[in-house]
Design a protein around this motif. Structure first.
Motif, PDB file in Angstrom:
ATOM      1  N   ILE A 121       0.962  -1.323   0.059  1.00 49.46           N
ATOM      2  CA  ILE A 121      -0.185  -0.084   0.544  1.00 49.46           C
ATOM      3  C   ILE A 121       1.093   1.284  -0.140  1.00 49.46           C
ATOM      4  O   ILE A 121       1.609   1.379   1.273  1.00 49.46           O
ATOM      5  N   LYS A 122       0.623   2.121  -0.952  1.00 50.53           N
ATOM      6  CA  LYS A 122       1.647   3.750  -1.330  1.00 50.53           C
ATOM      7  C   LYS A 122       0.685   4.461   0.097  1.00 50.53           C
ATOM      8  O   LYS A 122      -0.233   4.133  -0.113  1.00 50.53           O
ATOM      9  N   VAL A 123       0.756   5.595   0.920  1.00 57.00           N
ATOM     10  CA  VAL A 123       0.840   6.007   1.360  1.00 57.00           C
ATOM     11  C   VAL A 123       1.893   7.310   1.162  1.00 57.00           C
ATOM     12  O   VAL A 123       3.062   7.229   1.355  1.00 57.00           O
ATOM     13  N   ASP A 124       1.449   8.809   0.679  1.00 57.33           N
ATOM     14  CA  ASP A 124       1.394   9.554   1.032  1.00 57.33           C
ATOM     15  C   ASP A 124       1.161  10.917   1.584  1.00 57.33           C
ATOM     16  O   ASP A 124      -0.162  10.916   2.423  1.00 57.33           O
ATOM     17  N   GLY A 125       2.245  11.362   2.815  1.00 59.05           N
ATOM     18  CA  GLY A 125       2.000  12.061   4.085  1.00 59.05           C
ATOM     19  C   GLY A 125       2.659  12.161   5.571  1.00 59.05           C
ATOM     20  O   GLY A 125       2.935  10.174   5.076  1.00 59.05           O
ATOM     21  N   ASP A 126       2.421  12.677   6.589  1.00 62.50           N
ATOM     22  CA  ASP A 126       3.319  12.139   7.398  1.00 62.50           C
ATOM     23  C   ASP A 126       2.340  11.664   8.555  1.00 62.50           C
ATOM     24  O   ASP A 126       1.355  13.155   9.047  1.00 62.50           O
ATOM     25  N   PHE A 127       1.995  10.551   9.212  1.00 63.28           N
ATOM     26  CA  PHE A 127       0.825  10.266  10.159  1.00 63.28           C
ATOM     27  C   PHE A 127       1.568  10.006  12.149  1.00 63.28           C
ATOM     28  O   PHE A 127       1.019   9.199  12.185  1.00 63.28           O
ATOM     29  N   GLU A 128       2.362  11.289  11.977  1.00 64.48           N
ATOM     30  CA  GLU A 128       2.955  11.574  13.776  1.00 64.48           C
ATOM     31  C   GLU A 128       2.613  11.210  14.821  1.00 64.48           C
ATOM     32  O   GLU A 128       2.366  10.242  15.819  1.00 64.48           O
ATOM     33  N   ASP A 129       0.500  11.537  14.470  1.00 61.38           N
ATOM     34  CA  ASP A 129      -0.129  11.824  15.320  1.00 61.38           C
ATOM     35  C   ASP A 129      -1.129  10.884  15.582  1.00 61.38           C
ATOM     36  O   ASP A 129      -2.189  11.147  16.161  1.00 61.38           O
ATOM     37  N   ASP A 130      -0.795   9.902  15.070  1.00 58.15           N
ATOM     38  CA  ASP A 130      -2.210   8.343  14.274  1.00 58.15           C
ATOM     39  C   ASP A 130      -1.559   7.560  14.964  1.00 58.15           C
ATOM     40  O   ASP A 130      -0.264   7.312  14.751  1.00 58.15           O
TER      41      ASP A 130
END
Length: 174
Positions: A90-99
């Motif tokens: 699965i390709k993911v764009d973005g930063d999910f530090e708070d998730d």
């Protein structure tokens, strides 16, 4: 000569301060790209881990779900289907530090192996971290393997359990 040394020290201090942002992981404004990958198997012995009797599942569906830690709101969702080796990507764009992000089982391609374990200790979810602020340098995130359980264990499962020194598994005669 004193002014020259003071200027040199001042410029050196500025360089060190700017480098400290890199060293301590100061957030950059670039978009982060990740590839989350993992595998799905059929738990043919219903023991909730891969054994020699397990098979990889082609055509199984998984979902990557991310939720904000404080608000609990969904911030990202994407599904993938496994290939002939039971692998997905699965390709993911973005930063999910708070998730909190995790892979969950959605649908099996095998009617005989389609049960999703849902007891407290065997909840089928593989957590993944999708941020660069955690010390990981690679953009590839490997999720733990997830397994659908077969409705009835295979006939060879008691032998497999004996090989693993697992004599007290409910539902198996030793």
């Amino acid at each position: 000569m004193g002014k020259f040394q003071a200027a040199f020290l001042f410029i050196g201090a500025l360089c060190l301060i700017s480098l400290s942002g890199v060293a301590y992981g100061t957030k950059s404004h670039k978009v982060n790209h990740y590839k989350v990958q993992g595998m799905v198997y059929c738990d043919t012995c219903r023991i909730q881990f891969i054994s020699r009797a397990s098979t990889m599942l082609e055509g199984a569906t998984v979902r990557l779900e991310c939720r904000n830690i404080t608000a609990g709101t969904e911030t990202f969702k994407s599904e993938a289907v496994t290939d002939k080796l039971g692998m997905y990507s699965i390709k993911v764009d973005g930063d999910f530090e708070d998730d909190i992000c995790q892979i969950v089982l959605v649908k099996s391609s095998d009617k005989e192996c389609s049960e999703i374990p849902n007891d407290v200790y065997a909840k089928q979810a593989a957590k993944v971290t999708l941020t660069n602020n955690n010390g990981e340098s690679s953009d590839v995130r490997n999720a733990n393997a997830l397994g659908f359980m077969r409705k009835q264990p295979l006939p060879e499962c008691p032998e497999v359990l004996k090989e693993l020194d697992m004599y007290d598994v409910p539902g198996f005669k030793n």
